[in-house]
Scaffold this motif. Structure first.
Motif, PDB file in Angstrom:
ATOM      1  N   LEU A 136       0.816  -1.218   0.000  1.00  0.00           N
ATOM      2  CA  LEU A 136       0.000   0.000   0.000  1.00  0.00           C
ATOM      3  C   LEU A 136       0.851   1.269   0.000  1.00  0.00           C
ATOM      4  N   LYS A 137       2.177   1.117  -0.112  1.00  0.00           N
ATOM      5  CA  LYS A 137       3.051   2.293  -0.149  1.00  0.00           C
ATOM      6  C   LYS A 137       2.616   3.188  -1.301  1.00  0.00           C
ATOM      7  N   GLY A 138       2.578   4.482  -1.046  1.00  0.00           N
ATOM      8  CA  GLY A 138       2.100   5.440  -2.036  1.00  0.00           C
ATOM      9  C   GLY A 138       0.651   5.838  -1.795  1.00  0.00           C
ATOM     10  N   LYS A 139      -0.007   5.160  -0.845  1.00  0.00           N
ATOM     11  CA  LYS A 139      -1.384   5.488  -0.478  1.00  0.00           C
ATOM     12  C   LYS A 139      -1.426   5.779   1.015  1.00  0.00           C
ATOM     13  N   ARG A 140      -2.337   6.631   1.403  1.00  0.00           N
ATOM     14  CA  ARG A 140      -2.592   6.826   2.831  1.00  0.00           C
ATOM     15  C   ARG A 140      -3.404   5.621   3.306  1.00  0.00           C
ATOM     16  N   VAL A 141      -3.203   5.234   4.564  1.00  0.00           N
ATOM     17  CA  VAL A 141      -3.883   4.046   5.090  1.00  0.00           C
ATOM     18  C   VAL A 141      -4.466   4.370   6.462  1.00  0.00           C
ATOM     19  N   ILE A 142      -5.704   3.946   6.654  1.00  0.00           N
ATOM     20  CA  ILE A 142      -6.339   3.991   7.967  1.00  0.00           C
ATOM     21  C   ILE A 142      -6.552   2.550   8.401  1.00  0.00           C
ATOM     22  N   LEU A 143      -6.043   2.210   9.586  1.00  0.00           N
ATOM     23  CA  LEU A 143      -6.284   0.898  10.190  1.00  0.00           C
ATOM     24  C   LEU A 143      -7.152   1.137  11.418  1.00  0.00           C
ATOM     25  N   ASP A 144      -8.391   0.674  11.344  1.00  0.00           N
ATOM     26  CA  ASP A 144      -9.340   0.892  12.430  1.00  0.00           C
ATOM     27  C   ASP A 144      -9.573  -0.418  13.166  1.00  0.00           C
ATOM     28  N   PHE A 145      -9.157  -0.479  14.427  1.00  0.00           N
ATOM     29  CA  PHE A 145      -9.368  -1.657  15.260  1.00  0.00           C
ATOM     30  C   PHE A 145     -10.669  -1.457  16.023  1.00  0.00           C
ATOM     31  N   TRP A 146     -11.593  -2.400  15.847  1.00  0.00           N
ATOM     32  CA  TRP A 146     -12.954  -2.208  16.316  1.00  0.00           C
ATOM     33  C   TRP A 146     -13.611  -3.553  16.617  1.00  0.00           C
ATOM     34  N   ALA A 147     -14.874  -3.528  17.059  1.00  0.00           N
ATOM     35  CA  ALA A 147     -15.666  -4.740  17.285  1.00  0.00           C
ATOM     36  C   ALA A 147     -17.141  -4.423  17.053  1.00  0.00           C
ATOM     37  N   THR A 148     -17.899  -5.440  16.683  1.00  0.00           N
ATOM     38  CA  THR A 148     -19.326  -5.263  16.400  1.00  0.00           C
ATOM     39  C   THR A 148     -20.126  -4.939  17.662  1.00  0.00           C
ATOM     40  N   TRP A 149     -19.621  -5.321  18.824  1.00  0.00           N
ATOM     41  CA  TRP A 149     -20.325  -5.105  20.092  1.00  0.00           C
ATOM     42  C   TRP A 149     -19.957  -3.777  20.758  1.00  0.00           C
ATOM     43  N   CYS A 150     -19.067  -3.003  20.143  1.00  0.00           N
ATOM     44  CA  CYS A 150     -18.522  -1.783  20.741  1.00  0.00           C
ATOM     45  C   CYS A 150     -19.300  -0.558  20.251  1.00  0.00           C
ATOM     46  N   PRO A 151     -20.099   0.106  21.123  1.00  0.00           N
ATOM     47  CA  PRO A 151     -20.884   1.265  20.685  1.00  0.00           C
ATOM     48  C   PRO A 151     -20.073   2.393  20.043  1.00  0.00           C
ATOM     49  N   PRO A 152     -18.931   2.832  20.618  1.00  0.00           N
ATOM     50  CA  PRO A 152     -18.186   3.906  19.938  1.00  0.00           C
ATOM     51  C   PRO A 152     -17.631   3.462  18.579  1.00  0.00           C
ATOM     52  N   CYS A 153     -17.268   2.189  18.476  1.00  0.00           N
ATOM     53  CA  CYS A 153     -16.777   1.664  17.189  1.00  0.00           C
ATOM     54  C   CYS A 153     -17.882   1.766  16.135  1.00  0.00           C
ATOM     55  N   LYS A 154     -19.069   1.319  16.507  1.00  0.00           N
ATOM     56  CA  LYS A 154     -20.195   1.349  15.573  1.00  0.00           C
ATOM     57  C   LYS A 154     -20.571   2.777  15.207  1.00  0.00           C
ATOM     58  N   LYS A 155     -20.401   3.707  16.146  1.00  0.00           N
ATOM     59  CA  LYS A 155     -20.729   5.109  15.883  1.00  0.00           C
ATOM     60  C   LYS A 155     -19.773   5.723  14.857  1.00  0.00           C
ATOM     61  N   GLU A 156     -18.523   5.243  14.806  1.00  0.00           N
ATOM     62  CA  GLU A 156     -17.538   5.767  13.850  1.00  0.00           C
ATOM     63  C   GLU A 156     -17.712   5.220  12.434  1.00  0.00           C
ATOM     64  N   ILE A 157     -18.301   4.066  12.295  1.00  0.00           N
ATOM     65  CA  ILE A 157     -18.375   3.394  10.991  1.00  0.00           C
ATOM     66  C   ILE A 157     -18.984   4.280   9.898  1.00  0.00           C
ATOM     67  N   PRO A 158     -20.085   5.005  10.134  1.00  0.00           N
ATOM     68  CA  PRO A 158     -20.602   5.874   9.068  1.00  0.00           C
ATOM     69  C   PRO A 158     -19.576   6.909   8.580  1.00  0.00           C
ATOM     70  N   SER A 159     -18.710   7.364   9.469  1.00  0.00           N
ATOM     71  CA  SER A 159     -17.665   8.312   9.062  1.00  0.00           C
ATOM     72  C   SER A 159     -16.653   7.638   8.135  1.00  0.00           C
ATOM     73  N   PHE A 160     -16.288   6.406   8.432  1.00  0.00           N
ATOM     74  CA  PHE A 160     -15.361   5.679   7.552  1.00  0.00           C
ATOM     75  C   PHE A 160     -16.017   5.388   6.200  1.00  0.00           C
ATOM     76  N   ILE A 161     -17.305   5.062   6.218  1.00  0.00           N
ATOM     77  CA  ILE A 161     -18.040   4.828   4.968  1.00  0.00           C
ATOM     78  C   ILE A 161     -18.029   6.110   4.132  1.00  0.00           C
ATOM     79  N   GLU A 162     -18.252   7.248   4.771  1.00  0.00           N
ATOM     80  CA  GLU A 162     -18.246   8.529   4.067  1.00  0.00           C
ATOM     81  C   GLU A 162     -16.852   8.860   3.528  1.00  0.00           C
ATOM     82  N   LEU A 163     -15.815   8.617   4.323  1.00  0.00           N
ATOM     83  CA  LEU A 163     -14.438   8.841   3.845  1.00  0.00           C
ATOM     84  C   LEU A 163     -14.148   7.985   2.612  1.00  0.00           C
ATOM     85  N   ARG A 164     -14.606   6.740   2.641  1.00  0.00           N
ATOM     86  CA  ARG A 164     -14.386   5.830   1.512  1.00  0.00           C
ATOM     87  C   ARG A 164     -15.075   6.371   0.256  1.00  0.00           C
TER      88      ARG A 164
END
Length: 170
Positions: free
Chosen positions: A15-43
């Motif tokens: 992936l060199k030459g690209k910016r990379v976001i590595l998001d460590f999360w879980a399906t049971w984690c409320p703050p993780c789930k709250k961030e997902i729409p932001s990652f979808i929008e970034l994508r």
């Protein structure tokens, strides 16, 4: 190397030459789930040739596949729990790593962050090695002592001993 839920192998060095976001999360984690729409929008907003987003969870693939489909996640998700340092040192989720185009970790965020914060980190400038030649101008020599020239906040220019080289502070 990790494999996403679609069976694609992902290697960070590829992936060199690209910016990379590595998001460590879980399906049971409320703050993780709250961030997902932001990652979808970034994508959606940033070209995948410029930014790669990878969600990493230690949960079983079956649980992740169902969650991805239900939430229409548009970036690769990986089920992995045996990762190298520093990715095996995570103590809370969500934890998000932002890597620049050279693979250098620029920022690590813990906990929930809004879209603006995630976007700002996703597009930040690449790390630049300091050019010490530019920082250290020609030495000022007085007798046999090397001195540092200091200005600013002082009424008169002042020099102080500073070892074998000179640094001008203005």
């Amino acid at each position: 190397n990790v494999t996403d839920l679609d069976g694609n192998t992902i290697k960070l060095s590829d992936l060199k030459g690209k910016r990379v976001i590595l998001d460590f999360w879980a399906t049971w984690c409320p703050p993780c789930k709250k961030e997902i729409p932001s990652f979808i929008e970034l994508r959606k907003e940033i070209d995948p040739n410029q930014l790669v987003i990878i969600g990493i969870s230690s949960e079983p693939e079956g649980i992740l596949k169902s969650f991805v489909k239900q939430n229409e996640i548009n970036y690769p998700i990986v089920s992995a729990d045996d990762l190298p340092a520093p990715y095996n040192k995570i103590v809370s989720i969500p934890t998000t790593f932002f890597l620049d185009r050279n693979g250098i970790i620029q920022e690590v965020l813990n906990g929930y962050h809004d879209y603006e914060s995630l976007h700002e980190n996703a597009v930040m400038s690449d790390y630049a090695e300091p050019n010490f030649q530019q920082l250290l101008p020609e030495p000022v020599e007085e007798g046999n002592d090397w001195r540092i020239k200091m200005r600013g906040g002082l009424e008169e220019e002042e020099t102080k001993p500073f070892g074998p080289f000179i640094l001008k502070i203005y």
